[in-house]
Motif scaffolding. Structure first.
Motif, PDB file in Angstrom:
ATOM      1  N   ARG A   1      -7.976  -6.505 -17.925  1.00 37.76           N
ATOM      2  CA  ARG A   1      -6.764  -6.381 -17.100  1.00 37.76           C
ATOM      3  C   ARG A   1      -6.135  -4.995 -17.204  1.00 37.76           C
ATOM      4  O   ARG A   1      -5.039  -4.778 -16.693  1.00 37.76           O
ATOM      5  CB  ARG A   1      -5.735  -7.446 -17.500  1.00 37.76           C
ATOM      6  N   ILE A   2      -6.818  -4.063 -17.823  1.00 37.47           N
ATOM      7  CA  ILE A   2      -6.232  -2.738 -18.040  1.00 37.47           C
ATOM      8  C   ILE A   2      -5.969  -2.030 -16.718  1.00 37.47           C
ATOM      9  O   ILE A   2      -4.897  -1.453 -16.505  1.00 37.47           O
ATOM     10  CB  ILE A   2      -7.126  -1.897 -18.967  1.00 37.47           C
ATOM     11  N   ALA A   3      -6.924  -2.066 -15.801  1.00 33.05           N
ATOM     12  CA  ALA A   3      -6.718  -1.409 -14.508  1.00 33.05           C
ATOM     13  C   ALA A   3      -5.522  -2.009 -13.778  1.00 33.05           C
ATOM     14  O   ALA A   3      -4.725  -1.275 -13.177  1.00 33.05           O
ATOM     15  CB  ALA A   3      -7.981  -1.512 -13.648  1.00 33.05           C
ATOM     16  N   ALA A   4      -5.384  -3.329 -13.836  1.00 35.32           N
ATOM     17  CA  ALA A   4      -4.251  -3.981 -13.174  1.00 35.32           C
ATOM     18  C   ALA A   4      -2.936  -3.592 -13.834  1.00 35.32           C
ATOM     19  O   ALA A   4      -1.923  -3.367 -13.147  1.00 35.32           O
ATOM     20  CB  ALA A   4      -4.434  -5.493 -13.209  1.00 35.32           C
ATOM     21  N   MET A   5      -2.922  -3.496 -15.165  1.00 33.50           N
ATOM     22  CA  MET A   5      -1.710  -3.089 -15.872  1.00 33.50           C
ATOM     23  C   MET A   5      -1.325  -1.656 -15.510  1.00 33.50           C
ATOM     24  O   MET A   5      -0.149  -1.357 -15.282  1.00 33.50           O
ATOM     25  CB  MET A   5      -1.915  -3.212 -17.386  1.00 33.50           C
ATOM     26  N   VAL A   6      -2.317  -0.794 -15.459  1.00 36.67           N
ATOM     27  CA  VAL A   6      -2.045   0.601 -15.126  1.00 36.67           C
ATOM     28  C   VAL A   6      -1.599   0.728 -13.667  1.00 36.67           C
ATOM     29  O   VAL A   6      -0.671   1.478 -13.348  1.00 36.67           O
ATOM     30  CB  VAL A   6      -3.283   1.466 -15.413  1.00 36.67           C
ATOM     31  N   GLN A   7      -2.253   0.002 -12.782  1.00 35.97           N
ATOM     32  CA  GLN A   7      -1.855   0.045 -11.377  1.00 35.97           C
ATOM     33  C   GLN A   7      -0.402  -0.390 -11.205  1.00 35.97           C
ATOM     34  O   GLN A   7       0.362   0.247 -10.463  1.00 35.97           O
ATOM     35  CB  GLN A   7      -2.769  -0.838 -10.542  1.00 35.97           C
ATOM     36  N   ARG A   8      -0.021  -1.450 -11.878  1.00 34.57           N
ATOM     37  CA  ARG A   8       1.373  -1.911 -11.807  1.00 34.57           C
ATOM     38  C   ARG A   8       2.326  -0.838 -12.346  1.00 34.57           C
ATOM     39  O   ARG A   8       3.371  -0.567 -11.753  1.00 34.57           O
ATOM     40  CB  ARG A   8       1.533  -3.203 -12.604  1.00 34.57           C
ATOM     41  N   ALA A   9       1.914  -0.220 -13.453  1.00 35.02           N
ATOM     42  CA  ALA A   9       2.765   0.806 -14.061  1.00 35.02           C
ATOM     43  C   ALA A   9       2.937   2.001 -13.135  1.00 35.02           C
ATOM     44  O   ALA A   9       4.029   2.580 -13.047  1.00 35.02           O
ATOM     45  CB  ALA A   9       2.171   1.243 -15.392  1.00 35.02           C
ATOM     46  N   VAL A  10       1.884   2.375 -12.440  1.00 32.15           N
ATOM     47  CA  VAL A  10       1.947   3.526 -11.539  1.00 32.15           C
ATOM     48  C   VAL A  10       2.693   3.187 -10.259  1.00 32.15           C
ATOM     49  O   VAL A  10       3.617   3.913  -9.849  1.00 32.15           O
ATOM     50  CB  VAL A  10       0.522   4.027 -11.218  1.00 32.15           C
ATOM     51  N   GLU A  11       2.294   2.108  -9.616  1.00 34.85           N
ATOM     52  CA  GLU A  11       2.809   1.812  -8.288  1.00 34.85           C
ATOM     53  C   GLU A  11       4.198   1.184  -8.303  1.00 34.85           C
ATOM     54  O   GLU A  11       5.003   1.419  -7.396  1.00 34.85           O
ATOM     55  CB  GLU A  11       1.825   0.905  -7.553  1.00 34.85           C
ATOM     56  N   ARG A  12       4.492   0.389  -9.333  1.00 30.47           N
ATOM     57  CA  ARG A  12       5.801  -0.270  -9.381  1.00 30.47           C
ATOM     58  C   ARG A  12       6.803   0.489 -10.244  1.00 30.47           C
ATOM     59  O   ARG A  12       7.976   0.587  -9.894  1.00 30.47           O
ATOM     60  CB  ARG A  12       5.649  -1.694  -9.899  1.00 30.47           C
ATOM     61  N   TYR A  13       6.315   1.027 -11.374  1.00 28.36           N
ATOM     62  CA  TYR A  13       7.231   1.672 -12.308  1.00 28.36           C
ATOM     63  C   TYR A  13       7.286   3.189 -12.159  1.00 28.36           C
ATOM     64  O   TYR A  13       8.190   3.821 -12.690  1.00 28.36           O
ATOM     65  CB  TYR A  13       6.830   1.350 -13.750  1.00 28.36           C
ATOM     66  N   GLY A  14       6.298   3.771 -11.496  1.00 27.70           N
ATOM     67  CA  GLY A  14       6.260   5.226 -11.378  1.00 27.70           C
ATOM     68  C   GLY A  14       5.828   5.937 -12.639  1.00 27.70           C
ATOM     69  O   GLY A  14       6.139   7.117 -12.836  1.00 27.70           O
ATOM     70  N   PHE A  15       5.082   5.259 -13.513  1.00 27.05           N
ATOM     71  CA  PHE A  15       4.618   5.866 -14.756  1.00 27.05           C
ATOM     72  C   PHE A  15       3.577   6.939 -14.458  1.00 27.05           C
ATOM     73  O   PHE A  15       2.882   6.901 -13.450  1.00 27.05           O
ATOM     74  CB  PHE A  15       4.027   4.806 -15.683  1.00 27.05           C
ATOM     75  N   VAL A  16       3.461   7.879 -15.393  1.00 28.43           N
ATOM     76  CA  VAL A  16       2.624   9.063 -15.133  1.00 28.43           C
ATOM     77  C   VAL A  16       1.551   9.282 -16.191  1.00 28.43           C
ATOM     78  O   VAL A  16       0.942  10.356 -16.246  1.00 28.43           O
ATOM     79  CB  VAL A  16       3.503  10.330 -15.002  1.00 28.43           C
ATOM     80  N   GLY A  17       1.282   8.295 -17.036  1.00 24.50           N
ATOM     81  CA  GLY A  17       0.251   8.439 -18.053  1.00 24.50           C
ATOM     82  C   GLY A  17      -0.044   7.117 -18.730  1.00 24.50           C
ATOM     83  O   GLY A  17       0.592   6.086 -18.451  1.00 24.50           O
TER      84      GLY A  17
END
Length: 242
Positions: A82-98
């Motif tokens: 589920r790492i890709a899904a977690m990262v996608q959520r972090a990028v697209e919903r939270y605006g995370f950058v790393g």
């Protein structure tokens, strides 16, 4: 602009020490402001569910737009699949950058690296002294940028930190941060051998004082443009924010 690339925040649920307990920024943020730090990268403390911890960090980041940046913490073994899904959520919903990964949880995995490649994110991976992994990361994922904090070892492993300097000098995608590095001459050697474009300022806040960690960079006595790279330019470039 001065950017602290290494600060923890949010809930922890392990209660074995500050590193996996609730981490408040009430002391850190005023200290950082007084030190002249403009922005700080936040990631979770150790947690049994990084999806929940990342969401909590996202709320903290959203409360200070323009001041705080987020990295998604993932557990390379427990979050497998589920790492890709977690990262996608972090990028697209939270605006995370790393992405943040820690050897204390598990060794970094190909799944983590593939997610970083897909979303064009830097990975801050603490190898806990196992710096030989830099060779594999550089060879197998040359298009992903990796930041190894504490010059490779928070535990003051001189041999590991010295070895990491060699990786910094040889591999274009391997970087280090300065958080908690006790041996000043190793920081100096890292800049001299690898260049100021390969070191990032980090404090390991809120547990270490950001002004003290920042002063170590000032004491290097670098040219203004080189110091500016370490103090923020490198992080902004790696996170595509420059």
């Amino acid at each position: 602009m001065i950017v602290d690339c290494h600060c923890h925040a949010g809930p922890g649920d392990g209660l074995s020490g500050p590193w996996d307990s609730d981490t408040a920024l009430s002391r850190y943020l005023p200290r950082a402001a007084r030190a002249g730090i403009d922005r700080s990268v936040l990631f979770a403390s150790f947690h049994s569910d990084y999806a929940l911890a990342n969401a909590a960090v996202a709320e903290i980041v959203a409360a200070a737009p323009g001041r705080l940046l987020g990295f998604a913490f993932v557990h390379a073994r427990r979050d497998r699949g589920r790492i890709a899904a977690m990262v996608q959520r972090a990028v697209e919903r939270y605006g995370f950058v790393g992405i943040k990964v820690h050897r204390h949880d598990a060794r970094i995995s190909g799944e983590v690296c593939e997610a970083a490649r897909r979303f064009r994110l830097p990975v801050l991976y603490d190898p806990v002294g196992e710096v030989a992994v830099a060779e594999l990361l550089a060879e197998q994922y040359p298009d992903v940028n990796f930041i190894l904090p504490h010059l490779g070892s928070f535990a003051d492993d001189w041999a590991a930190q010295l070895a990491l300097i060699d990786h910094l000098a040889r591999h274009a995608n391997i970087y280090a941060d300065s958080a908690g590095v006790r041996r000043f001459d190793l920081l100096r050697q890292a800049v001299r051998r690898a260049g100021p474009h390969k070191l990032l300022f980090g404090s390991d806040g809120p547990w270490l004082h950001p002004a003290l960690e920042l002063h170590k960079i000032r004491l290097l006595g670098l040219r203004p443009r080189d110091e500016a790279l370490i103090l923020g330019g490198n992080l902004l470039r790696l996170a595509h924010l420059d």
